[in-house]
Design a protein around this motif. Sequence first.
Motif, PDB file in Angstrom:
ATOM      1  N   SER A 168       0.816  -1.214   0.000  1.00  9.21           N
ATOM      2  CA  SER A 168       0.000   0.000   0.000  1.00  9.21           C
ATOM      3  C   SER A 168       0.851   1.267   0.000  1.00  9.21           C
ATOM      4  N   SER A 169       2.151   1.109  -0.197  1.00  9.34           N
ATOM      5  CA  SER A 169       3.037   2.269  -0.184  1.00  9.34           C
ATOM      6  C   SER A 169       2.679   3.241  -1.297  1.00  9.34           C
ATOM      7  N   LEU A 170       2.733   4.510  -0.984  1.00  4.21           N
ATOM      8  CA  LEU A 170       2.445   5.547  -1.969  1.00  4.21           C
ATOM      9  C   LEU A 170       3.695   5.927  -2.756  1.00  4.21           C
ATOM     10  N   LEU A 171       4.800   5.245  -2.472  1.00  2.15           N
ATOM     11  CA  LEU A 171       6.051   5.529  -3.162  1.00  2.15           C
ATOM     12  C   LEU A 171       6.343   4.455  -4.213  1.00  2.15           C
ATOM     13  N   THR A 172       6.989   4.859  -5.287  1.00  6.73           N
ATOM     14  CA  THR A 172       7.459   3.924  -6.310  1.00  6.73           C
ATOM     15  C   THR A 172       8.965   3.803  -6.167  1.00  6.73           C
ATOM     16  N   ALA A 173       9.464   2.563  -6.136  1.00  3.16           N
ATOM     17  CA  ALA A 173      10.891   2.310  -5.958  1.00  3.16           C
ATOM     18  C   ALA A 173      11.542   1.996  -7.298  1.00  3.16           C
ATOM     19  N   LEU A 174      12.619   2.725  -7.589  1.00  2.00           N
ATOM     20  CA  LEU A 174      13.424   2.497  -8.790  1.00  2.00           C
ATOM     21  C   LEU A 174      14.741   1.867  -8.352  1.00  2.00           C
ATOM     22  N   HIS A 175      14.993   0.655  -8.775  1.00  2.00           N
ATOM     23  CA  HIS A 175      16.219  -0.047  -8.417  1.00  2.00           C
ATOM     24  C   HIS A 175      17.258   0.170  -9.505  1.00  2.00           C
ATOM     25  N   LEU A 176      18.444   0.625  -9.113  1.00  2.00           N
ATOM     26  CA  LEU A 176      19.498   0.944 -10.066  1.00  2.00           C
ATOM     27  C   LEU A 176      20.548  -0.164 -10.108  1.00  2.00           C
ATOM     28  N   ASP A 177      21.328  -0.165 -11.189  1.00  2.00           N
ATOM     29  CA  ASP A 177      22.303  -1.244 -11.384  1.00  2.00           C
ATOM     30  C   ASP A 177      23.479  -1.178 -10.416  1.00  2.00           C
ATOM     31  N   ASP A 178      23.623  -0.068  -9.681  1.00  2.00           N
ATOM     32  CA  ASP A 178      24.688   0.012  -8.685  1.00  2.00           C
ATOM     33  C   ASP A 178      24.214  -0.437  -7.303  1.00  2.00           C
ATOM     34  N   GLY A 179      22.965  -0.945  -7.248  1.00  2.00           N
ATOM     35  CA  GLY A 179      22.425  -1.431  -5.983  1.00  2.00           C
ATOM     36  C   GLY A 179      21.632  -0.411  -5.198  1.00  2.00           C
ATOM     37  N   SER A 180      21.668   0.833  -5.591  1.00  2.93           N
ATOM     38  CA  SER A 180      20.928   1.859  -4.865  1.00  2.93           C
ATOM     39  C   SER A 180      19.470   1.870  -5.281  1.00  2.93           C
ATOM     40  N   VAL A 181      18.640   2.481  -4.438  1.00  2.88           N
ATOM     41  CA  VAL A 181      17.201   2.539  -4.670  1.00  2.88           C
ATOM     42  C   VAL A 181      16.740   3.984  -4.549  1.00  2.88           C
ATOM     43  N   ILE A 182      15.988   4.444  -5.541  1.00  2.00           N
ATOM     44  CA  ILE A 182      15.394   5.773  -5.500  1.00  2.00           C
ATOM     45  C   ILE A 182      13.897   5.598  -5.329  1.00  2.00           C
ATOM     46  N   LYS A 183      13.338   6.168  -4.251  1.00  2.00           N
ATOM     47  CA  LYS A 183      11.902   6.122  -4.029  1.00  2.00           C
ATOM     48  C   LYS A 183      11.319   7.513  -4.271  1.00  2.00           C
ATOM     49  N   ALA A 184      10.195   7.562  -4.969  1.00  2.00           N
ATOM     50  CA  ALA A 184       9.607   8.855  -5.322  1.00  2.00           C
ATOM     51  C   ALA A 184       8.092   8.787  -5.279  1.00  2.00           C
ATOM     52  N   LYS A 185       7.491   9.936  -4.965  1.00  2.00           N
ATOM     53  CA  LYS A 185       6.033  10.027  -4.999  1.00  2.00           C
ATOM     54  C   LYS A 185       5.518   9.977  -6.432  1.00  2.00           C
ATOM     55  N   VAL A 186       6.266  10.602  -7.347  1.00  2.00           N
ATOM     56  CA  VAL A 186       5.901  10.639  -8.764  1.00  2.00           C
ATOM     57  C   VAL A 186       7.083  10.153  -9.581  1.00  2.00           C
ATOM     58  N   VAL A 187       6.822   9.283 -10.558  1.00  2.00           N
ATOM     59  CA  VAL A 187       7.856   8.816 -11.482  1.00  2.00           C
ATOM     60  C   VAL A 187       7.387   9.086 -12.907  1.00  2.00           C
ATOM     61  N   ILE A 188       8.229   9.771 -13.672  1.00  2.00           N
ATOM     62  CA  ILE A 188       7.911  10.080 -15.061  1.00  2.00           C
ATOM     63  C   ILE A 188       8.960   9.420 -15.951  1.00  2.00           C
ATOM     64  N   GLY A 189       8.526   8.517 -16.799  1.00  2.00           N
ATOM     65  CA  GLY A 189       9.427   7.846 -17.721  1.00  2.00           C
ATOM     66  C   GLY A 189       9.638   8.672 -18.972  1.00  2.00           C
ATOM     67  N   CYS A 190      10.839   9.182 -19.113  1.00  2.00           N
ATOM     68  CA  CYS A 190      11.227   9.947 -20.307  1.00  2.00           C
ATOM     69  C   CYS A 190      12.404   9.239 -20.967  1.00  2.00           C
ATOM     70  N   ASP A 191      12.357   7.918 -20.923  1.00  2.00           N
ATOM     71  CA  ASP A 191      13.511   7.106 -21.307  1.00  2.00           C
ATOM     72  C   ASP A 191      13.404   6.512 -22.706  1.00  2.00           C
ATOM     73  N   GLY A 192      12.713   7.212 -23.587  1.00  2.00           N
ATOM     74  CA  GLY A 192      12.795   6.907 -25.001  1.00  2.00           C
ATOM     75  C   GLY A 192      11.927   5.765 -25.484  1.00  2.00           C
ATOM     76  N   VAL A 193      12.147   5.406 -26.744  1.00  2.00           N
ATOM     77  CA  VAL A 193      11.281   4.463 -27.435  1.00  2.00           C
ATOM     78  C   VAL A 193      11.304   3.071 -26.805  1.00  2.00           C
ATOM     79  N   HIS A 194      12.421   2.685 -26.191  1.00  2.00           N
ATOM     80  CA  HIS A 194      12.515   1.385 -25.523  1.00  2.00           C
ATOM     81  C   HIS A 194      12.412   1.570 -24.002  1.00  2.00           C
ATOM     82  N   SER A 195      11.439   2.333 -23.580  1.00  2.00           N
ATOM     83  CA  SER A 195      11.293   2.766 -22.194  1.00  2.00           C
ATOM     84  C   SER A 195      11.070   1.618 -21.211  1.00  2.00           C
TER      85      SER A 195
END
Length: 397
Positions: free
Chosen positions: A147-174
């Motif tokens: 029920s968390s209101l945060l979205t977790a982004l897991h990165l290849d270096d092992g770190s995690v970014i949690k955000a209230k809003v996530v916007i994908g601007c990562d191109g055609v192969h998003s």
Amino acid sequence: MVSRAATHTPMEKEQQHEVAIVGAGIAGLATAVGLKRVGLPSLVLEKYPELRAAGAALTLFPNAWRALEALGVAHKLTPLYHAIERSRITDLSSGTTREVPFSRTNRGDTGIRSVHRKALLEALAEELEPGTIRFSSKITSIDQEGSSLLTALHLDDGSVIKAKVVIGCDGVHSVVARWLGLAEAIDSGRSAIRGLAVFPEGHELINNEALQYLGDGKRAGLKEMAAEAELTLIEVTENLAKDFPPEVQMAVRHLDPATVSWAPLLFRAPWNILLGRIHRGCVAVSGDAMHPMTPEIGQGGCAALEDAVVLARSLARARSSAQLAAGVEGYTKERRWRSAGVVAAAYLSGWVQQGGNAGMWRWAAKWFRRRIYYRFIHPRIVEAIRGYDCGDLPPAE
């Protein structure tokens, strides 16, 4: 020109942010600038170690310049690039040339201008605070825990970014579009070779004109501007450009190999934009991650700039999680139909200009192009595009 936003400092294993933007291309940087102007801080995650200038150049129509005005960036670029006054479209099979004037429609119309992609990216990045962009940050997975209101982004270096809003601007192969469940982009069956021609001693082309040549299943376009490149140049010189007029061959001979690219033209089916899931709660896509399109009407970058302004305005007054979710939903509602229409118009334009695909369709496309498209449809597409106004941004509170 060096971007102040390119600063990279080591980060803790887990961080929390108001807004996380995936991708530091035109859509990502413009979104970050728009959010900053309405008082929302963001973190931009870019998988490459620096800003990428791939694409060499792009044409910005008045709708894009209105978006750049709203973002407070237009004044940096308009003095550097003159407006294109007209386009000349030559059908090599019939020898006919059609001239399309690009008159200024109103006092605030900046016209149509071709700009260096790198200059646009740097102009946007300069508006951001140091540390806003985190380079070498590749997303490996996305999740929303219970029920968390945060979205977790897991990165290849092992770190995690949690955000209230996530916007994908990562191109055609998003990665974000794939997580949302959007269908993959479709191969149009066409490809494009792009590059910048450099003339240190000047050239004899007419200034302030865009030239386009339509051949049998091939096209060439020239605009004046202030794979393995060598193999691509050989293929263009010895095969693809050999039947085009001298000015095209001259431009090919002056191509800067570092700017040459050859890639298939992909697009997202308009019905997938209209009916597909382009947002889930406070996660959404923008730019090519939402509406990849073929380049025939020059709207890929323009639409990304429009997205940025609409999204920032939609989130401007949002502070609670419910308000943020409503803002994201409002953004996607406003952009669905516009984006789907532009993608469809671009595909139709390319299909007609290319002369269809094969057989009877090629003959039908040529007939349609000569008798109907450039007389009745193309002018309406251009006017609908250049006349669109994404609106302004409210001041930060």
